[in-house]
Write an enzyme that holds these catalytic residues in place. Structure first.
Site, PDB file in Angstrom:
ATOM      1  N   ASP A 107      91.562  44.982 151.539  1.00  0.00           N
ATOM      2  CA  ASP A 107      92.181  46.311 151.716  1.00  0.00           C
ATOM      3  C   ASP A 107      93.665  46.326 151.363  1.00  0.00           C
ATOM      4  O   ASP A 107      94.444  47.059 151.965  1.00  0.00           O
ATOM      5  CB  ASP A 107      92.001  46.810 153.161  1.00  0.00           C
ATOM      6  N   LYS A 151      94.289  47.112 146.148  1.00  0.00           N
ATOM      7  CA  LYS A 151      94.132  46.556 144.798  1.00  0.00           C
ATOM      8  C   LYS A 151      93.701  47.631 143.801  1.00  0.00           C
ATOM      9  O   LYS A 151      94.056  47.576 142.636  1.00  0.00           O
ATOM     10  CB  LYS A 151      93.061  45.454 144.796  1.00  0.00           C
ATOM     11  N   GLY A 202      85.403  48.635 149.107  1.00  0.00           N
ATOM     12  CA  GLY A 202      85.496  50.075 148.902  1.00  0.00           C
ATOM     13  C   GLY A 202      86.906  50.373 148.470  1.00  0.00           C
ATOM     14  O   GLY A 202      87.841  49.850 149.062  1.00  0.00           O
ATOM     15  N   HIS A 203      87.064  51.113 147.399  1.00  0.00           N
ATOM     16  CA  HIS A 203      88.430  51.519 147.124  1.00  0.00           C
ATOM     17  C   HIS A 203      88.508  52.981 146.742  1.00  0.00           C
ATOM     18  O   HIS A 203      87.578  53.563 146.216  1.00  0.00           O
ATOM     19  CB  HIS A 203      89.153  50.607 146.135  1.00  0.00           C
ATOM     20  N   GLN A 232      87.732  42.252 148.182  1.00  0.00           N
ATOM     21  CA  GLN A 232      88.170  41.607 149.429  1.00  0.00           C
ATOM     22  C   GLN A 232      89.500  40.875 149.205  1.00  0.00           C
ATOM     23  O   GLN A 232      90.200  41.188 148.261  1.00  0.00           O
ATOM     24  CB  GLN A 232      87.100  40.654 149.988  1.00  0.00           C
TER      25      GLN A 232
END
Ligand code: IMP
Length: 430
Positions: free
Chosen positions: A13, A16, A40-41, A228
């Protein structure tokens, strides 16, 4: 032209997605190579907000080829839902997306196993996984007997293979007392469901390893997007409170198939503080007002699970370790604006363990639990910085904070982010 990789240096988190988005316009190919829908981004593109978990964020530029490489574990329903969602919002998804036939597939039994084993035998503290079946799928990959790869879905005999594996999984789950989970596995239904996914995914499936090797040899500009963070690396992270893949820089080659010699630049991404979701030790955690300030201002809730993230001070011992491990050339420091208004800031510069001061990051999780952080205190800044676009326009104390991070970690800072939008970025030297 060299390949660049973007690696998170904390517990994930680190934002990135924004760094990858900024760099995408200088690249022809963007690659996801490990993890799965546990990542998740959030990407803000064309004024709209998108949440992606399997598709690389390069998808918003149609001229960029997006690759989901062999080391990723694929949950087909999630991948297809992402494709459909993008298409329904006018984003082109077609020949620009390629998914590896070598990638392993997540089945319903993996998700059941994740639920069952998440808090088993880890000494009273659950791993706190995302419950997306990631660990169990990688376990089957390593075990081989029950593994099914994306390419297998197109081969003769797949119906029998799925039936065999489902039967075995059903027996195992029942033997462990998970009768409901066992009963939910209907081999024929699962086969039909996955045959449907396979048909819809077929246009995207191919040999990404060969594609990427050709791309390297033809000097294409490749961007490798880590998921990650390095502290969650299965081999070098805070085991067992880690994810099931090599999420540090060492995983780039195994997951993508791109030999290390082609990766000539590594950008390490950190938050200006630390966060962690799930279980495991976190020496600089602030379970207090400071932690709350960071959580509120930084909106520190999981993208995938919405779990509140644990928040704390920047840990230079941990980041120096992951910087070295990942072969980082330069840092991107994200979310600096979140620290505005705190009267003073702390950076962990060493650990105290059994009466000794050390800057070595411990290999064993019990040792990490026992260390006491040694802090250096720096003045905070009270003004908003989200409009700042040049380093020299930052408050002096913000510059001093960044300089201290760079010197403790031992790498220059190339990018500083002061807000979610592309424009809210400071490039070093400006
Ligand atoms: P898993 O990857 O679902 O097996 O979860 C293992 C650990 O990694 C848990 O502590 C998760 O919270 C953490 N984790 C997995 N993916 C992410 C991510 O994308 N960001 C932050 N933490 C993650």
């Amino acid at each position: 032209m060299p390949a660049t990789s973007v690696i998170g240096l904390q517990w994930g988190d680190e934002a990135k997605g924004k760094v990858v988005d900024l760099l995408t316009e200088q690249h022809e190919i963007v690659v996801r190579y490990q993890g799965g829908a546990n990542a998740g981004h959030t990407v803000v593109a064309n004024g709209q907000t998108y949440k992606l978990s399997l598709i690389p964020s390069g998808i918003f530029r149609p001229e960029v080829r997006c690759v989901v490489a062999a080391g990723v574990v694929i949950h087909p329903a999630t991948l297809l839902a992402e494709v459909e969602n993008l298409k329904s919002r006018g984003v082109y998804v077609g020949s620009n997306l390629m998914v590896s036939e070598r990638a392993h597939v997540i089945f319903p039994w993996h998700i059941e196993e994740d639920r069952l084993f998440n808090d088993a035998c880890t000494g009273g503290e659950a791993i706190g996984t995302t419950l997306r079946g990631i660990g169990p799928c990688y376990r089957d990959k390593a075990g081989r007997s029950f593994a099914i790869r994306l390419g297998d879905l197109y081969r003769p005999g797949i119906a029998d293979r799925i039936a065999q594996v489902a039967e075995f999984k059903r027996k195992t789950l029942a033997g462990l007392g998970a009768h409901e989970a066992a009963a939910s596995l209907d081999p024929d239904g699962i086969y039909k469901e996955y045959a449907g996914y396979a048909e819809r995914l077929q246009p995207f499936v191919g040999d990404t390893t060969d594609f990427l090797l050709d791309a390297c040899e033809n000097e294409k500009r490749i961007l490798l997007e880590g998921a990650q963070g390095a502290l969650l690396d299965i081999d070098h992270g805070t085991f067992p409170f880690v994810t099931a893949s090599n999420s540090s820089g060492v995983g780039v080659s195994s997951g993508s198939g791109v030999p290390g010699r082609y990766v000539t630049k590594v950008i390490g991404v950190v938050k200006a503080y630390s966060t962690r979701v799930g279980g495991g030790p976190f020496p600089t955690e602030q379970d207090n007002e400071t932690g709350q300030h960071i959580r509120q201002r930084g909106n520190e809730y999981g993208t995938v699970t919405r779990r509140p993230r644990r928040c704390g001070w920047f840990d230079a011992v941990a980041v120096r370790y992951t910087t070295r491990l990942s072969g980082v050339d330069a840092l991107a420091v994200m979310l600096l604006d979140v620290l505005s208004e705190l009267p003073e800031l702390r950076i962990c510069v060493a650990y105290e363990w059994k009466g000794k001061t050390t800057t070595r990051f411990p290999a064993h999780v019990d040792e990490l639990r026992e260390v006491q952080p040694v802090y250096e205190t720096l003045p905070g800044w009270q003004q908003e910085i989200s409009h700042v676009r040049r380093v020299r326009d930052l408050p002096l104390s913000a510059r001093a904070y960044l300089d201290r991070i760079a010197s403790l970690v031992g790498r220059p800072i190339e990018i500083v982010s002061v807000g979610p939008d592309r424009e809210q970025t400071i490039f070093a030297g400006q």
